[in-house]
Write a protein that holds these residues in place. Sequence first.
Motif, PDB file in Angstrom:
ATOM      1  N   GLU A 145      37.155  89.674  23.820  1.00  0.00           N
ATOM      2  CA  GLU A 145      36.309  89.731  25.006  1.00  0.00           C
ATOM      3  C   GLU A 145      36.527  88.576  25.998  1.00  0.00           C
ATOM      4  OE1 GLU A 145      32.274  90.077  23.908  1.00  0.00           O
ATOM      5  OE2 GLU A 145      31.836  91.592  25.426  1.00  0.00           O
ATOM      6  N   PRO A 146      36.354  87.311  25.566  1.00  0.00           N
ATOM      7  CA  PRO A 146      36.476  86.226  26.552  1.00  0.00           C
ATOM      8  C   PRO A 146      37.817  86.238  27.262  1.00  0.00           C
ATOM      9  CG  PRO A 146      36.132  85.336  24.321  1.00  0.00           C
ATOM     10  CD  PRO A 146      36.012  86.820  24.223  1.00  0.00           C
ATOM     11  N   TYR A 147      38.884  86.550  26.541  1.00  0.00           N
ATOM     12  CA  TYR A 147      40.212  86.529  27.160  1.00  0.00           C
ATOM     13  C   TYR A 147      40.340  87.631  28.201  1.00  0.00           C
ATOM     14  CZ  TYR A 147      41.003  83.560  23.151  1.00  0.00           C
ATOM     15  OH  TYR A 147      40.894  82.565  22.227  1.00  0.00           O
TER      16      TYR A 147
ATOM     17  N   PRO B 206      42.040  88.558  34.593  1.00  0.00           N
ATOM     18  CA  PRO B 206      42.283  88.886  36.005  1.00  0.00           C
ATOM     19  C   PRO B 206      42.401  87.653  36.906  1.00  0.00           C
ATOM     20  CG  PRO B 206      40.392  90.106  35.158  1.00  0.00           C
ATOM     21  CD  PRO B 206      40.798  89.155  34.085  1.00  0.00           C
ATOM     22  N   ALA B 207      41.715  86.582  36.554  1.00  0.00           N
ATOM     23  CA  ALA B 207      41.837  85.357  37.360  1.00  0.00           C
ATOM     24  C   ALA B 207      43.075  84.574  36.945  1.00  0.00           C
ATOM     25  CB  ALA B 207      40.590  84.491  37.209  1.00  0.00           C
ATOM     26  N   PHE B 208      43.402  84.661  35.669  1.00  0.00           N
ATOM     27  CA  PHE B 208      44.459  83.812  35.126  1.00  0.00           C
ATOM     28  C   PHE B 208      45.854  84.308  35.507  1.00  0.00           C
ATOM     29  CE2 PHE B 208      46.753  81.943  31.363  1.00  0.00           C
ATOM     30  CZ  PHE B 208      46.604  80.643  31.788  1.00  0.00           C
TER      31      PHE B 208
ATOM     32  N   PRO C  63      47.246  85.970  38.132  1.00  0.00           N
ATOM     33  CA  PRO C  63      47.853  85.574  39.414  1.00  0.00           C
ATOM     34  C   PRO C  63      48.212  84.093  39.449  1.00  0.00           C
ATOM     35  CG  PRO C  63      45.868  86.865  39.796  1.00  0.00           C
ATOM     36  CD  PRO C  63      45.917  86.584  38.322  1.00  0.00           C
ATOM     37  N   LEU C  64      47.415  83.261  38.798  1.00  0.00           N
ATOM     38  CA  LEU C  64      47.714  81.832  38.827  1.00  0.00           C
ATOM     39  C   LEU C  64      48.977  81.499  38.034  1.00  0.00           C
ATOM     40  CD1 LEU C  64      44.153  80.256  38.520  1.00  0.00           C
ATOM     41  CD2 LEU C  64      45.494  80.708  40.564  1.00  0.00           C
TER      42      LEU C  64
ATOM     43  N   VAL D  99      27.003  82.887  20.542  1.00  0.00           N
ATOM     44  CA  VAL D  99      26.079  83.532  21.473  1.00  0.00           C
ATOM     45  C   VAL D  99      26.151  85.044  21.289  1.00  0.00           C
ATOM     46  CG1 VAL D  99      25.464  83.873  23.847  1.00  0.00           C
ATOM     47  CG2 VAL D  99      26.330  81.670  23.100  1.00  0.00           C
ATOM     48  N   THR D 100      27.354  85.524  21.368  1.00  0.00           N
ATOM     49  CA  THR D 100      27.496  86.949  21.111  1.00  0.00           C
ATOM     50  C   THR D 100      27.566  87.158  19.618  1.00  0.00           C
ATOM     51  OG1 THR D 100      29.855  86.750  21.151  1.00  0.00           O
ATOM     52  CG2 THR D 100      28.802  87.365  23.200  1.00  0.00           C
TER      53      THR D 100
ATOM     54  N   TYR E 171      37.934  88.741  30.050  1.00  0.00           N
ATOM     55  CA  TYR E 171      37.222  88.292  31.252  1.00  0.00           C
ATOM     56  C   TYR E 171      38.069  87.327  32.079  1.00  0.00           C
ATOM     57  CZ  TYR E 171      32.607  90.157  30.020  1.00  0.00           C
ATOM     58  OH  TYR E 171      31.546  90.981  29.769  1.00  0.00           O
ATOM     59  N   ILE E 172      38.855  86.532  31.373  1.00  0.00           N
ATOM     60  CA  ILE E 172      39.616  85.483  32.058  1.00  0.00           C
ATOM     61  C   ILE E 172      40.895  86.022  32.689  1.00  0.00           C
ATOM     62  CG2 ILE E 172      40.971  83.382  31.611  1.00  0.00           C
ATOM     63  CD1 ILE E 172      38.769  82.611  29.633  1.00  0.00           C
TER      64      ILE E 172
END
Lengths: 279, 307
Positions: free
Chosen positions: B22-24, B29-31, B33-34, B2-3, B26-27
């Motif tokens: 890039e994809p990592y 900040p959510a990943f 803390p978990l 896609v990109t 994006y992930i």
Amino acid sequence: MTGRGQPSAAATAGLHAVMIAGCVATLFPLFWMLSTSFRMPDDIATPGIALIPRPPTLENYRAAWRLTPLGLYVWNSMLSTVALMSSQTVTSILAAYAFARFRFPGRELLFGLFVGTMMVPIHVVMIPNYILVSRLGWIDTLAGLIVPQLSNAFGVFMLRQHLLTLPRELFDAAAIDGAGSWRTLWRIVVPVSRSPIFALAILFFLNAWNQYFWPFLVLTRPEVQTLPLGLQRFAGSEGGASWGPLMAVATIASLPAILMYTVGQRHIVRTSVTSGLKG
Amino acid sequence: MVTGAIGTPARPASARWRRRCEPYLYILPAFLPLVVFTYWPLARSLELSLFDWNMVSADRRWVGAANYTALLAAADFWLAVWNTGLYIVGLLLLTLVLPLGLGVLLNRVGGRLQPVYKAIFFSPAVVSFAVAAITWLWIFNPINGVLNQALGDLGVTGPAWLNQPGWVIWAITLICAWKLTGYNLVIFSAGLAGIPSEYYEAADMDGASAFQQFRHISWPLLTPTTFFVVVTTVIYAGQYTLVPIQILTQGGPNKASTNVVYLIYQYGFQFFETGRASALATVVFLMFLGVTLLQQRFLERYVHYDR
């Protein structure tokens, strides 16, 4: 009654009667909380069930304000709720976008790890988390409440499901225009996904506003406590005797949640049903 | 695909590198803390369960599986397991039949009132458990609580709901049921709405009664929904009873209302037996893992947001 065809007028009336009876029973505890919060002490102590306070009074709210640091509780609740809601929404958007738009090594594994965290109840990890937070010196700080919950796997999961339904062309068109993925996200993807994002944000608001147990562990001083904790503390200190002021605090603690629910009712029912309830 | 599919063919290496990361990014900040606050503690809980430790002292003693064997030998533990079972059974009794019945009826209500009823039934779910607990404490009050007064008007002497060993579990179950009924109702209602109306029209033509239609169309086709509701209710009964127990009874009177999750809290934060609490946490995790795995399998089916 003839199946689903055309119910008779009597059947319809019966149906509504059952529904209304159910609704009255459902709302009664909340009504009772509200009604008690406007009652004079004598009125509360009088035996017999009077539905409407006679005469209604604001005295309980004044008493609650006098007897508890109510303003602080409200402030702490608002601060932590806004922080949690914003952080969980934004991190969910970013991660969901990556999972829906890019292909990259480890994508399935990473997504599986996200989904996996939804299966771990907070009670299973509360002891190590408490130890960690106390070593960081965050006991009795809002950081101790907020930081462990900066992101939420359900949000990632739900938003990804939504983003996968968006037409591919939406992403591609932006690429043709020369927009990078960051600009595409904020100028195209987020605006067209307003309503699921809104739904999610409201759900996060409710979860944060209502949560009790983790805050109960990490916030022990009244200056840093949130409304549900303040309510519990007040109930404990009053020995459950002054029902009027207690119900006033309970009402204040419920109002923002009920308000949010009324605003986003259509969204909340759908989203929270699939997420499991908290608080 | 896609990109990077479109654009100038020759990109500098740094841009390609950035694209790959890039994809990592994006992930992350959510990943993060978990990982720090879910996966790491999960492993750490397992580790702690092998030690004798009081959470504060510098002295931590390796005891192997001793915490587990002590747990399985403790009467406390088995009482908590038994009570957890009672909470589950009680909540299933209250929040399976009633929401299903109401759901069937609700889906026959046409027009504008249906969403209004649904919203009202759901409303207790958005109130904090702390508020629910304190409000019900007032309703349950044995002296001038509204419930026993109403029962008194009917000539029945109400029990001291939260102070009587035989009643306390049911009282707490009732609070949880109040919060859960509308939620289960909404799931049933969605399940029922998904059944094609042609089935009912055909049954109408064959002269099938409303009950027969429920028995032969709704009930079998609702099976996956019912299953989801059962699984959710079991998890709910296992976990969310904790807050009313902590606020209202502290597991009492005389441990009558305790359950496994409350016992973790007691071992960990009241008795400072970090090792034993962690062992119990691990056991509880395994106890509910099967049920949660089932729920995850259904999640994909139910989670989709349509406008």
